[in-house]
Design a protein around this motif. Structure first.
Motif, mmCIF file in Angstrom:
data_model
loop_
_atom_site.group_PDB
_atom_site.id
_atom_site.type_symbol
_atom_site.label_atom_id
_atom_site.label_comp_id
_atom_site.label_asym_id
_atom_site.label_seq_id
_atom_site.Cartn_x
_atom_site.Cartn_y
_atom_site.Cartn_z
ATOM 1 N N ILE A 88 12.227 -23.819 -105.233
ATOM 2 C CA ILE A 88 12.667 -22.459 -104.925
ATOM 3 C C ILE A 88 14.130 -22.505 -104.498
ATOM 4 C CG2 ILE A 88 12.359 -20.459 -103.407
ATOM 5 C CD1 ILE A 88 9.423 -21.202 -103.173
ATOM 6 N N ARG A 89 14.937 -21.703 -105.164
ATOM 7 C CA ARG A 89 16.342 -21.567 -104.775
ATOM 8 C C ARG A 89 16.454 -20.565 -103.626
ATOM 9 N NH1 ARG A 89 20.503 -23.761 -107.360
ATOM 10 N NH2 ARG A 89 20.146 -24.769 -109.383
ATOM 11 N N VAL A 90 17.317 -20.882 -102.665
ATOM 12 C CA VAL A 90 17.445 -20.062 -101.461
ATOM 13 C C VAL A 90 18.921 -19.905 -101.127
ATOM 14 C CG1 VAL A 90 16.726 -19.780 -99.060
ATOM 15 C CG2 VAL A 90 15.307 -21.129 -100.628
ATOM 16 N N PRO A 91 19.409 -18.671 -100.893
ATOM 17 C CA PRO A 91 20.786 -18.511 -100.413
ATOM 18 C C PRO A 91 20.953 -19.179 -99.052
ATOM 19 C CG PRO A 91 19.877 -16.417 -101.181
ATOM 20 C CD PRO A 91 18.741 -17.383 -101.109
ATOM 21 N N ASN A 92 22.166 -19.622 -98.750
ATOM 22 C CA ASN A 92 22.380 -20.430 -97.545
ATOM 23 C C ASN A 92 22.570 -19.577 -96.293
ATOM 24 O OD1 ASN A 92 24.879 -19.426 -98.326
ATOM 25 N ND2 ASN A 92 26.004 -21.248 -97.704
ATOM 26 N N ALA A 93 21.751 -18.567 -96.126
ATOM 27 C CA ALA A 93 21.713 -17.792 -94.887
ATOM 28 C C ALA A 93 20.574 -18.338 -94.034
ATOM 29 C CB ALA A 93 21.490 -16.317 -95.185
ATOM 30 N N PRO A 94 20.800 -18.538 -92.739
ATOM 31 C CA PRO A 94 19.776 -19.170 -91.900
ATOM 32 C C PRO A 94 18.426 -18.463 -91.935
ATOM 33 C CG PRO A 94 21.868 -19.159 -90.748
ATOM 34 C CD PRO A 94 22.069 -18.348 -91.997
ATOM 35 N N VAL A 95 18.407 -17.129 -91.918
ATOM 36 C CA VAL A 95 17.121 -16.424 -91.933
ATOM 37 C C VAL A 95 16.390 -16.686 -93.238
ATOM 38 C CG1 VAL A 95 16.013 -14.165 -91.912
ATOM 39 C CG2 VAL A 95 17.844 -14.660 -90.281
ATOM 40 N N ALA A 141 2.590 -11.558 -92.612
ATOM 41 C CA ALA A 141 2.673 -11.232 -91.185
ATOM 42 C C ALA A 141 3.197 -12.410 -90.380
ATOM 43 C CB ALA A 141 1.309 -10.798 -90.665
ATOM 44 N N ILE A 142 2.802 -13.627 -90.755
ATOM 45 C CA ILE A 142 3.304 -14.818 -90.070
ATOM 46 C C ILE A 142 4.799 -14.971 -90.312
ATOM 47 C CG2 ILE A 142 3.234 -17.342 -90.063
ATOM 48 C CD1 ILE A 142 0.222 -17.155 -90.503
ATOM 49 N N ILE A 143 5.246 -14.743 -91.543
ATOM 50 C CA ILE A 143 6.682 -14.807 -91.847
ATOM 51 C C ILE A 143 7.437 -13.829 -90.951
ATOM 52 C CG2 ILE A 143 8.422 -14.314 -93.608
ATOM 53 C CD1 ILE A 143 6.366 -15.249 -95.705
ATOM 54 N N ASN A 144 6.915 -12.629 -90.826
ATOM 55 C CA ASN A 144 7.589 -11.608 -90.013
ATOM 56 C C ASN A 144 7.645 -12.010 -88.546
ATOM 57 O OD1 ASN A 144 8.763 -8.993 -89.490
ATOM 58 N ND2 ASN A 144 6.765 -8.347 -88.714
ATOM 59 N N GLN A 145 6.560 -12.542 -88.013
ATOM 60 C CA GLN A 145 6.522 -12.889 -86.598
ATOM 61 C C GLN A 145 7.394 -14.103 -86.283
ATOM 62 O OE1 GLN A 145 5.253 -11.250 -84.033
ATOM 63 N NE2 GLN A 145 4.581 -9.612 -85.417
ATOM 64 N N VAL A 146 7.335 -15.121 -87.128
ATOM 65 C CA VAL A 146 8.015 -16.387 -86.821
ATOM 66 C C VAL A 146 9.497 -16.326 -87.154
ATOM 67 C CG1 VAL A 146 8.109 -18.862 -87.323
ATOM 68 C CG2 VAL A 146 5.886 -17.700 -87.118
ATOM 69 N N ALA A 147 9.838 -15.840 -88.338
ATOM 70 C CA ALA A 147 11.237 -15.862 -88.774
ATOM 71 C C ALA A 147 11.997 -14.600 -88.401
ATOM 72 C CB ALA A 147 11.310 -16.071 -90.280
ATOM 73 N N LEU A 148 11.276 -13.493 -88.210
ATOM 74 C CA LEU A 148 11.948 -12.200 -88.085
ATOM 75 C C LEU A 148 11.646 -11.501 -86.765
ATOM 76 C CD1 LEU A 148 11.057 -11.104 -91.728
ATOM 77 C CD2 LEU A 148 13.169 -12.189 -90.978
ATOM 78 N N ASN A 171 24.535 -16.638 -89.801
ATOM 79 C CA ASN A 171 24.453 -15.538 -88.833
ATOM 80 C C ASN A 171 25.088 -15.904 -87.505
ATOM 81 O OD1 ASN A 171 22.015 -15.631 -90.708
ATOM 82 N ND2 ASN A 171 21.906 -13.524 -89.988
ATOM 83 N N THR A 172 24.878 -17.150 -87.066
ATOM 84 C CA THR A 172 25.421 -17.599 -85.781
ATOM 85 C C THR A 172 26.940 -17.611 -85.816
ATOM 86 O OG1 THR A 172 23.456 -18.950 -85.393
ATOM 87 C CG2 THR A 172 25.421 -19.477 -84.110
ATOM 88 N N VAL A 173 27.508 -18.040 -86.929
ATOM 89 C CA VAL A 173 28.959 -18.086 -87.061
ATOM 90 C C VAL A 173 29.534 -16.674 -87.075
ATOM 91 C CG1 VAL A 173 30.869 -18.754 -88.578
ATOM 92 C CG2 VAL A 173 28.953 -20.325 -88.200
ATOM 93 N N ARG A 174 28.878 -15.749 -87.769
ATOM 94 C CA ARG A 174 29.346 -14.359 -87.770
ATOM 95 C C ARG A 174 29.362 -13.801 -86.347
ATOM 96 N NH1 ARG A 174 26.044 -13.688 -92.220
ATOM 97 N NH2 ARG A 174 24.608 -12.218 -91.225
ATOM 98 N N LEU A 175 28.271 -14.039 -85.619
ATOM 99 C CA LEU A 175 28.186 -13.524 -84.254
ATOM 100 C C LEU A 175 29.210 -14.199 -83.343
ATOM 101 C CD1 LEU A 175 26.881 -11.741 -82.141
ATOM 102 C CD2 LEU A 175 25.062 -13.460 -81.887
ATOM 103 N N LEU A 176 29.406 -15.495 -83.518
ATOM 104 C CA LEU A 176 30.398 -16.217 -82.728
ATOM 105 C C LEU A 176 31.781 -15.608 -82.900
ATOM 106 C CD1 LEU A 176 31.252 -18.691 -80.993
ATOM 107 C CD2 LEU A 176 31.451 -19.968 -83.135
ATOM 108 N N ASN A 177 32.141 -15.278 -84.135
ATOM 109 C CA ASN A 177 33.454 -14.693 -84.398
ATOM 110 C C ASN A 177 33.553 -13.273 -83.860
ATOM 111 O OD1 ASN A 177 35.441 -16.325 -86.330
ATOM 112 N ND2 ASN A 177 33.332 -16.930 -86.781
ATOM 113 N N LEU A 178 32.462 -12.533 -83.865
ATOM 114 C CA LEU A 178 32.480 -11.204 -83.262
ATOM 115 C C LEU A 178 32.686 -11.310 -81.752
ATOM 116 C CD1 LEU A 178 32.019 -8.115 -83.533
ATOM 117 C CD2 LEU A 178 29.571 -8.577 -83.181
ATOM 118 N N ARG A 179 31.955 -12.198 -81.125
ATOM 119 C CA ARG A 179 32.072 -12.353 -79.668
ATOM 120 C C ARG A 179 33.430 -12.916 -79.287
ATOM 121 N NH1 ARG A 179 26.155 -14.441 -77.593
ATOM 122 N NH2 ARG A 179 26.762 -13.335 -75.714
ATOM 123 N N GLY A 180 34.043 -13.702 -80.176
ATOM 124 C CA GLY A 180 35.353 -14.266 -79.905
ATOM 125 C C GLY A 180 36.503 -13.321 -80.207
#
Length: 497
Positions: free
Chosen positions: A346-353, A291-298, A215-224
């Motif tokens: 648990i398999r997880v896609p490599n998206a930071p969120v 609810a904790i997942i939503n507050q902390v990660a989202l 996500n950070t890289v996507r935003l960096l490229n948008l801002r750039g």
């Protein structure tokens, strides 16, 4: 560090001519064949490449695309479509009834097609005349329009259909843009199809999709200035985007949800405790707090939920809400099931969120008696592993459908194309079949409530939360419309204030 270096390299590159719309997407598509497709990001790319028979409006109603009108038979056993006059495929051939029949017959019968279960009630496709096609059903099938508004309704040129194994390399569709080049893990390039029936409403000569999982890289490229539009903005990035006058953010409600799917019978890993024992899965759910997942990660911006339909919608059942977190009870259940501690990968896609959500689950589950190992890999790699049964648990997104059948049966019916864990419950299958055959909402609510009660007890997957969509774009990109299905529709987009 490598991903950041790539981003900085992109930011230093010369800007493309502004006849190109550059879109940052969250993953690299696995296969660009609607028959074989199974991931959300592929639907985002298909929106530029392949028209559908019908589309979904922002209010989740159905609106014309390649079909301009449709009519149900009085007994609900046939649907007649009137096709758009003058629509053409990107090879110049007409989008006529014969082409629609060829596509639907492939989707419902071809060995490689994942659409077979979606179209199972379609017993025949009849060419009435060049602009009229009739879908004959073995039984009434309420979700059919919803099915035709997705991949089963995407039409490919008949000339490519005999080359089934190569369609994904060079799909020839009827959408507003045609594929010109794809570099795996790097970019998908398209050019405007001048023969499209709505070509005047697409204002960019070219569209480039760039897969950037971070996500950070996507935003960096948008801002750039190297991207014009990005999808799935991280909730933590929203305040910074809102402060940046060069950017604009659009948000909207979503029918998408995040799920943790378990392997119950897809190969040897399905015999591990988490897949083989429903009591172990019950303990796992008691170990986590949505609810904790939503507050902390989202950042508290999403909706904690355990069901396929969002709270407040007709097919959400408030009396079946998730249990409160209780790690002590979870450990007690594990002991009763014969386990001291249970290891699970648990398999997880490599998206930071996604990774952060997984880490929170890992930490909470440890208190309930679980030793969770996370395997974070590129999204298409993770999906491929899950489909071959190389997983115990998998965190993934479902973008949602307008009809409740498409929000749950694809995952849990014995023949559902997303039932990668091979969960089997004949009683649930019967309830899904009964719900597809009726259109009255009260009766469908009764059937889906009973189905929900069954699968919530079996826990072949845990739904974690419903999304809210966040897109960011350059401030002068006009015409963007939020859609609950999360698909980026390019019609009307243009640069200008």
């Amino acid at each position: 560090m490598l991903r950041l270096a790539v981003a900085l390299s992109l930011a230093a590159a010369p800007a493309l001519a502004q006849t190109t719309l550059r879109i940052g997407i969250g993953a690299d598509p696995n296969v660009l064949d609607p028959a074989q497709s199974g991931s959300f990001v592929e639907r985002v790319v298909f929106s530029a490449l392949c028209d559908k028979l019908v589309d979904v409006a922002p209010d989740l109603s159905f609106r014309p695309e390649l079909a301009t009108a449709w009519e149900w038979a009085p007994d609900g056993r046939a649907l007649t479509l009137t096709l758009r006059d003058g629509a053409r495929f990107q090879d110049g051939s007409p989008v006529d009834a014969a082409a629609v029949k060829a596509n639907l017959d492939r989707y419902r019968t071809a060995r490689e097609s994942r659409r077979r279960s979606e179209l199972r009630p379609v017993s025949d496709v009849v060419v009435v005349d060049p602009r009229t096609v009739r879908l004959v059903l073995s039984e009434p099938f309420a979700p059919l329009l919803s099915v035709l508004s997705d991949r089963a309704g995407m039409m490919l040129a008949p000339s490519v259909l005999p080359m089934a194994e190569r369609i994904g390399e060079n799909p020839v569709c009827s959408g507003p843009y045609r594929l010109t080049r794809r570099v795996a893990q790097d970019r998908i390039e398209m050019e405007r199809f001048a023969g499209h029936w709505n070509a005047a409403n697409f204002h960019f000569d070219r569209v480039t999709f760039l897969p950037l999982p971070d996500n950070t890289v996507r935003l960096l490229n948008l801002r750039g200035g190297q991207l014009d539009l990005i999808e799935r903005v991280s909730p933590s990035d929203i305040p910074a985007i809102e402060r940046d006058r060069r950017l604009r953010m659009v948000s909207g409600p979503s029918i998408a949800y995040q799920t943790l799917q378990f392997n119950l019978g897809n190969g040897p890993l399905g015999s591990r405790p988490i897949g083989a024992n429903a009591r172990v899965r019950e303990a796992f759910e008691l170990s986590i707090d949505r609810a904790i997942i939503n507050q902390v990660a989202l950042e508290g911006r999403f909706t904690p939920n355990n069901q396929a339909e969002a709270p407040g919608t007709p097919y959400y059942f408030s009396d079946l809400a998730p249990p409160a977190r209780d790690p002590a009870r979870a450990r007690r259940i594990l002991r009763e099931a014969g386990f001291d501690r249970v290891a699970v990968t648990i398999r997880v896609p490599n998206a930071p969120v996604d990774a952060q959500v997984a880490e929170i689950i890992q930490s909470m589950a440890a208190e309930g008696g679980f030793d969770v190992k996370l395997e974070v890999t590129e999204a298409s790699t993770a999906v491929a592993a899950v489909e071959r049964g190389d997983f115990e648990g998998f965190i993934g997104i479902w973008s949602g459908r307008p009809d409740p059948d498409g929000n749950i049966a694809f995952w849990l019916a014995s023949d559902g194309f997303l039932n990668r864990g091979k969960y089997l419950n004949p009683q649930l299958d019967r309830l899904f079949e009964q719900a597809r055959a009726v259109t009255a909402v009260p009766e469908r609510q009764r059937l889906y409530r009973e189905a929900t009660r069954i699968w919530l007890a079996d826990r072949p997957m845990l739904i974690l939360y419903h999304h809210r969509w966040f897109w960011a774009m350059r401030a002068d990109l006009q015409g963007f419309e939020s859609a609950p299905d999360g698909i980026i529709r390019l019609a009307g987009l243009r640069i200008g204030r």
